[in-house]
Design a protein around this motif. Structure first.
Motif, PDB file in Angstrom:
ATOM      1  N   LEU A 386      41.394  51.431 -48.241  1.00 10.25           N
ATOM      2  CA  LEU A 386      42.001  50.746 -47.028  1.00 10.25           C
ATOM      3  C   LEU A 386      40.878  49.504 -46.442  1.00 10.25           C
ATOM      4  N   GLN A 387      39.793  49.890 -46.554  1.00 15.91           N
ATOM      5  CA  GLN A 387      38.714  48.789 -46.236  1.00 15.91           C
ATOM      6  C   GLN A 387      38.942  47.739 -47.275  1.00 15.91           C
ATOM      7  N   LYS A 388      39.031  47.725 -48.528  1.00 15.46           N
ATOM      8  CA  LYS A 388      39.122  46.824 -49.337  1.00 15.46           C
ATOM      9  C   LYS A 388      40.240  45.991 -49.433  1.00 15.46           C
ATOM     10  N   ALA A 389      41.245  46.746 -48.905  1.00 12.34           N
ATOM     11  CA  ALA A 389      42.546  46.016 -48.925  1.00 12.34           C
ATOM     12  C   ALA A 389      42.588  45.119 -47.747  1.00 12.34           C
ATOM     13  N   LEU A 390      42.017  45.565 -46.516  1.00 11.13           N
ATOM     14  CA  LEU A 390      41.727  44.842 -45.394  1.00 11.13           C
ATOM     15  C   LEU A 390      41.029  43.473 -45.698  1.00 11.13           C
ATOM     16  N   ASP A 391      40.040  43.737 -46.495  1.00 11.64           N
ATOM     17  CA  ASP A 391      39.150  42.549 -46.801  1.00 11.64           C
ATOM     18  C   ASP A 391      39.941  41.424 -47.669  1.00 11.64           C
ATOM     19  N   GLU A 392      40.707  42.020 -48.470  1.00 15.88           N
ATOM     20  CA  GLU A 392      41.534  41.206 -49.106  1.00 15.88           C
ATOM     21  C   GLU A 392      42.730  40.707 -48.582  1.00 15.88           C
ATOM     22  N   ASP A 393      42.923  40.779 -47.179  1.00 17.38           N
ATOM     23  CA  ASP A 393      43.938  40.385 -46.627  1.00 17.38           C
ATOM     24  C   ASP A 393      45.503  40.616 -47.147  1.00 17.38           C
ATOM     25  N   MET A 394      45.332  41.999 -47.613  1.00 15.02           N
ATOM     26  CA  MET A 394      46.486  42.513 -48.240  1.00 15.02           C
ATOM     27  C   MET A 394      47.451  43.146 -47.245  1.00 15.02           C
ATOM     28  N   LEU A 395      46.835  43.698 -45.947  1.00 11.83           N
ATOM     29  CA  LEU A 395      47.407  44.525 -45.026  1.00 11.83           C
ATOM     30  C   LEU A 395      47.510  43.938 -43.734  1.00 11.83           C
ATOM     31  N   CYS A 396      48.270  44.190 -42.927  1.00  9.66           N
ATOM     32  CA  CYS A 396      48.300  43.599 -41.549  1.00  9.66           C
ATOM     33  C   CYS A 396      47.115  44.122 -40.908  1.00  9.66           C
ATOM     34  N   PRO A 397      46.518  43.244 -40.087  1.00 15.76           N
ATOM     35  CA  PRO A 397      45.370  43.735 -39.269  1.00 15.76           C
ATOM     36  C   PRO A 397      45.802  44.947 -38.240  1.00 15.76           C
ATOM     37  N   PHE A 398      44.851  45.564 -37.805  1.00 12.49           N
ATOM     38  CA  PHE A 398      45.090  46.468 -36.676  1.00 12.49           C
ATOM     39  C   PHE A 398      44.081  46.300 -35.626  1.00 12.49           C
ATOM     40  N   HIS A 399      44.558  46.995 -34.385  1.00 12.91           N
ATOM     41  CA  HIS A 399      43.565  46.933 -33.161  1.00 12.91           C
ATOM     42  C   HIS A 399      43.653  48.414 -32.950  1.00 12.91           C
ATOM     43  N   TYR A 400      42.653  49.160 -33.112  1.00 12.65           N
ATOM     44  CA  TYR A 400      42.839  50.382 -32.826  1.00 12.65           C
ATOM     45  C   TYR A 400      42.012  50.887 -31.536  1.00 12.65           C
ATOM     46  N   ILE A 401      43.003  51.563 -30.838  1.00 13.05           N
ATOM     47  CA  ILE A 401      42.429  51.711 -29.465  1.00 13.05           C
ATOM     48  C   ILE A 401      42.228  53.286 -29.270  1.00 13.05           C
ATOM     49  N   GLY A 402      41.112  53.651 -29.109  1.00 13.17           N
ATOM     50  CA  GLY A 402      40.884  54.998 -28.670  1.00 13.17           C
ATOM     51  C   GLY A 402      40.683  55.420 -26.985  1.00 13.17           C
ATOM     52  N   ILE A 403      41.534  56.153 -26.677  1.00 14.41           N
ATOM     53  CA  ILE A 403      41.471  56.376 -25.053  1.00 14.41           C
ATOM     54  C   ILE A 403      41.595  57.920 -24.908  1.00 14.41           C
ATOM     55  N   THR A 404      41.256  58.293 -23.603  1.00 14.60           N
ATOM     56  CA  THR A 404      41.302  59.576 -23.221  1.00 14.60           C
ATOM     57  C   THR A 404      42.670  60.197 -22.950  1.00 14.60           C
ATOM     58  N   ASP A 405      43.069  61.277 -23.432  1.00 13.26           N
ATOM     59  CA  ASP A 405      44.432  61.847 -23.168  1.00 13.26           C
ATOM     60  C   ASP A 405      44.557  62.179 -21.681  1.00 13.26           C
ATOM     61  N   TYR A 406      45.751  62.381 -21.140  1.00 15.15           N
ATOM     62  CA  TYR A 406      45.841  62.654 -19.843  1.00 15.15           C
ATOM     63  C   TYR A 406      45.195  63.941 -19.370  1.00 15.15           C
ATOM     64  N   GLU A 407      44.691  63.845 -18.280  1.00 14.63           N
ATOM     65  CA  GLU A 407      43.745  64.875 -17.588  1.00 14.63           C
ATOM     66  C   GLU A 407      44.145  65.036 -15.993  1.00 14.63           C
ATOM     67  N   ARG A 408      44.174  66.218 -15.785  1.00 17.15           N
ATOM     68  CA  ARG A 408      44.654  66.577 -14.195  1.00 17.15           C
ATOM     69  C   ARG A 408      43.975  68.086 -14.054  1.00 17.15           C
TER      70      ARG A 408
END
Length: 946
Positions: A386-408
């Motif tokens: 994955l990392q090398k493929a991203l470096d080579e611009d072979m894949l679509c860039p992504f924005h990973y968002i890590g957020i907390t799940d619903y809490e009650r």
């Protein structure tokens, strides 16, 4: 006029930046030049200012959805804290897409207006610090776009001014004037803009209708094709290609078949959907008439075709298999080759005798006992992850968002959550709020949701559909015809989501997917990357993929940063570093909400990364890849388990091999020597000892002192007389405590006789008589030398690398290991290393809860032990210019025994103070201002900024 504290700090900072860098400024207020270099970026500076401001305003002409997505986590955290901002932008040149304006409207704590002037081209970011009465501003060339924030070579200047400073007043007045005249952003304005909007540049993505003549191998494919040709030139008959999803491995296979020119070719895969798309790809590359291509699957049985594409389910049937001569195909390709261990694949592959067999897979790692590497004769022709493929611009860039799940009421999803909780009205609403807020690239939502169980997928699909988001569940029980129909519905925008469990982990190609939602525990790094990869294929009008991970109370949360970075070291320090990473490659980013990040950090601290089961799995995988017992050096070369992990857990690799039931035998004395090298030297933080052992092995046990030092000079390895004396004491064991001397056998490993280094007689005998010992001894040395490449061996210590107190005692050349009594600092042999734990634990003894902290990247505030006075013996020694002070810092005690090295420091100021200890009693203490000789690297400084 007498300046207040803030004014004085700004004055000093401006003097440092524009007049005299020797003047100590305050980092947060220092003028800085920002141009997106390694370890520093506009994104880092903007995030840092957002963390510390009371409000903000961005005046930026151009912005993109992707840049907003990158900042949305930070802005959501600010909204929780009640911090608001404003964005002033424009429709200048029609650069900003209508959807970007729609995304701006989702920022609940941000007011947005459109500048009235038609040539609005501003690029400024202003941050208010109300409590301290000053503003910070960043002005330059960076718009609010992904590349401008992270990747482009931009020129920006950050500066700070008190609230009545002339420049800041002019800037703020200009912004306020433009703001008052600006038009509020509304839905009606966006609708009108959309009707007349004409984009400047249309995204250029190759259309599926392109003819075969337009297709040529990319750089990765050219390299892989050359490697495949080399394999065949060496008379090998099998090869394996490991290629991340979306990197064009089907086209690669077609190019290789075109090069090979087979008399008859067979392609095997497990699903007909993959088969059809592969036939289309091969036709484009090979350019032969349709009659040359046939299919053996379902209702089509064209077995006479030159290029035959078959599903394993059909060709494995005796009625069909027996129709072919075993040598009928001179080239056979197995796609998704990690499945080749199944009985049906084994049956087919045992029957045919091709001249060349190629396997292709994105995930060669197997949880069963099947050895994929052995099947292909251990010939890995090419590998791109994955990392090398991203470096080579072979894949679509992504924005990973890590957020907390619903809490009650303190309840949040975990490994035992009941279905009614997972699909409750409140949680479904929360999920939709978050997926809408973080959005997607493109005109329409085309998403995949991964959840925990079949019942949840079905219930969630119904719930989302009822809320106006058409969704369908796709599970292992869904018939193939229905699966294909559901995928088509997503592709044709008839539904917004496919909700599945593990069905889409592999073997499915839906390039249009622009949002991936993870509503389940991270089972493994492999599965995580498989699911993330579902959205990484490039597609027209898709600039990036939004990956939204709802992080609950899962024990496996530690796997998330490890999976994102591809870190297989099983080293906790590395895992923590992974969590701090903001950019993966290019414009792909990683963003965690504050609570989610704390949850993962705690998971790393609470989890053992080096259990016997985990290490056994890594060992078996590497053994399968190599076809032999792997050594420590193999782990280092393949970038998997850090060799020090084995030393920390088992003292030496031999003990681990015993647990693996490998046929090796060492005596107790041999084990002691191996443990010495593994524990004390193999970390590679100083290579001199390892190089001496290597030379002794190569020169039959002897080397002159002068010759060895000449060798070190030629290798550009740091050494002086202190180092050489230290090496002698290390090998004689005199450096170590009595307990460790006994642990390592109480015998010198290397002696100095007649100005020559030599192994002691016992070791020479062991090396001559026990091949197992010699092999493991040499391996530990090689592994250590490989690991030593992480450190600049031209230096005694390397900035921003971690060192334990024991490491420091050895590398500074101290006569003995004083680490057990070193504590916070100690003056010895002209050097004073200072060890600081930056964030003290909540329950830390009040007697040692000092306010040690960075004042800026060049200045550190440090308190001595108490009681201490300016005229105390040790304080006088610290103040003595002949004493070398070295600063080591770690974030907190959870981070283990390693401290980041921040280099030499000098005393800028020392003041006598009092410190309150127990029961209201006070004792004298000294507060130092220490100047860093090398200003702290920005990203490392951020780790410790309070």
């Amino acid at each position: 006029m007498k300046l207040n504290q803030t004014q004085q700090q700004i004055s000093d900072s401006l003097t440092n930046g524009f007049v005299e860098r020797g003047v100590t400024g305050t980092e947060a207020m220092m003028p800085q030049f920002i141009y997106n270099r390694e370890g520093d970026s506009m994104l880092l500076h903007i995030e840092r200012e957002l963390d510390n401001c009371s409000s903000f305003i961005f005046a930026i002409a151009f912005l993109t959805e992707g840049a907003l997505t990158t900042l949305k986590v930070k802005l959501a955290d600010l909204a929780e804290a009640g911090i608001h901002g404003r964005i002033l932008t424009s429709d200048y040149l029609n650069f900003n897409a209508p959807k970007a304006f729609q995304e701006l409207q989702k920022l609940k704590n941000v007011e947005v207006r459109l500048a009235e002037m038609h040539n609005f081209h501003a690029k400024g970011y202003i941050f208010e610090h109300e409590a301290d009465h000053y503003q910070s501003a960043i002005i330059g060339s960076s718009n609010l776009t992904e590349k401008a924030l992270t990747d482009n070579y931009e020129w920006n200047v950050k500066f700070t001014s008190y609230q009545n400073g002339t420049v800041t007043k002019q800037l703020v007045d200009a912004v306020e004037d433009a703001w008052q005249k600006a038009t509020p952003l509304t839905a009606d304005w966006i609708n009108n803009y959309q009707q007349q909007y004409q984009p400047l540049v249309q995204p250029q993505i190759a259309e599926a209708t392109a003819t075969y003549t337009a297709i040529t191998p990319n750089a990765m494919q050219q390299e892989a094709l050359a490697r495949l040709a080399e394999v065949r030139a060496q008379s090998e008959e099998k090869a394996l290609v490991i290629s991340a999803t979306g990197t064009g491995k089907t086209y690669l296979a077609a190019f290789d078949v075109a090069n090979y020119k087979p008399r008859k070719f067979l392609y095997i895969v497990h699903r007909e959907q993959i088969l059809d798309k592969s036939i289309a790809s091969f036709k484009k590359v090979l350019g032969e008439p349709d009659a040359a291509f046939g299919k053996l699957s379902g209702n089509q049985k064209n077995t006479s075709a030159k290029y035959l594409f078959a599903t394993i389910q059909t060709i494995a049937k005796d009625d069909w298999l027996q129709q072919f001569d075993p040598g009928e195909f001179d080239y056979i390709l197995v796609d998704e080759a990690h499945r080749a261990g199944s009985p049906t694949y084994q049956k087919v592959l045992a029957y045919f005798t091709p001249n060349f067999l190629l396997g292709m897979t994105a995930t060669p790692e197997r949880s069963d006992a099947f050895n994929l590497y052995e099947l292909f004769d251990y010939n890995i022709a090419y590998e791109i992850r994955l990392q090398k493929a991203l470096d080579e611009d072979m894949l679509c860039p992504f924005h990973y968002i890590g957020i907390t799940d619903y809490e009650r009421d303190g309840e949040i999803s975990d490994d035992t959550s009941q279905l009614k909780w997972l699909v409750s009205e409140e949680r479904v609403t929360y999920i939709l709020q978050q997926t809408d807020y973080y959005g997607y690239s493109g005109a329409a939502l085309q998403g995949l949701i991964f959840c925990s169980r079949t019942e949840e997928a079905q219930a969630l699909a119904a719930a989302l559909t009822a809320k106006g988001h058409p969704s369908k569940a796709l599970t292992g029980a869904t018939p193939q015809v229905q699966r294909d129909a559901i995928v088509r519905e997503l592709e044709h925008k008839q539904i917004e989501y496919i909700i599945t469990v593990d069905v889409f982990n592999e073997g499915i190609d839906i390039p249009c997917v622009n949002q991936v939602v993870m509503l389940r525990n991270t089972q493994s790094s492999i599965v995580f990357i498989q699911q993330l990869g579902r959205g990484l294929r490039k597609f027209k009008n898709k600039d990036y993929v939004t990956v939204i991970d709802f992080i609950g109370n899962y024990k496996n949360n530690y796997l998330i940063p490890i999976a994102l970075t591809g870190d297989k070291s099983r080293n906790k320090d590395s895992a923590r570093d992974d969590l701090e990473l903001r950019q993966i490659s290019g414009v792909s980013t990683v963003n965690f909400s504050k609570i989610a990040k704390e949850r993962i950090y705690q998971s790393i601290n609470d989890t053992s990364l080096n259990t016997l089961r985990q290490l056994r799995d890594d060992y078996q995988d590497l053994k399968g890849r190599l076809g032999r017992v792997p050594l420590l050096a193999d782990f280092q070369e393949f970038g998997t388990v850090d060799c020090t992990v084995f030393a920390d857990k088992y003292q030496n690799y031999y003990q681990f091999l015993v647990k693996m039931k490998e046929d090796m035998h060492l005596t107790i004395d041999e084990e002691r020597v191996l443990s010495f090298v593994s524990i004390e030297l193999m970390n590679g933080k100083r290579s001199v000892e390892l190089l001496l052992l290597q030379q002794l092995l190569e020169l039959e046990g002897y080397i002159g002192q002068v010759r060895f030092e000449e060798f070190l000079t030629a290798q550009q390895v740091f050494h002086d007389q202190t180092v050489m004396n230290s090496v002698a004491r290390v090998f004689s064991l005199a450096f170590f405590t009595k307990a460790n001397q006994a642990k390592y056998g109480n015998q010198p490993i290397v002696e100095i006789v007649d100005n020559q280094y030599r192994f002691n007689a016992i070791i020479r005998t062991h090396l001559a008589e026990n091949g197992d010992f010699k092999r493991l001894f040499m391996d530990a040395i090689k592994a250590g030398l490989l690991r030593s490449k992480r450190y600049d061996q031209t230096q005694q210590l390397m900035l921003y690398k971690r060192y334990t107190r024991k490491d420091v005692c050895r590398l500074l050349g101290w006569q003995t290991d004083s680490s057990s009594t070193l504590y916070g600092y100690r003056i010895k042999e002209g050097t004073c290393p200072i060890f600081v734990t930056y964030a003290k634990a909540d329950d830390v003894d009040a007697n040692i809860n000092y306010e040690d902290q960075f004042i800026n990247t060049s200045t550190f505030q440090w308190y001595t032990r108490h009681p201490a006075k300016l005229d105390s013996k040790e304080i006088v020694q610290i103040l003595d210019k002949r004493t070398t002070l070295k600063l080591f810092i770690k974030k907190n005690d959870d981070e283990g025994s390693g401290f980041y090295y921040f280099g030499d420091v000098t005393v800028q100021d020392a003041q006598q103070e009092t410190f309150q200890v127990k029961d209201g009693k006070t004792e004298p203490i000294v507060k130092f201002q220490l100047g860093l000789v090398d200003a702290a690297q920005f990203d490392k400084y951020l780790l410790f900024e309070k």
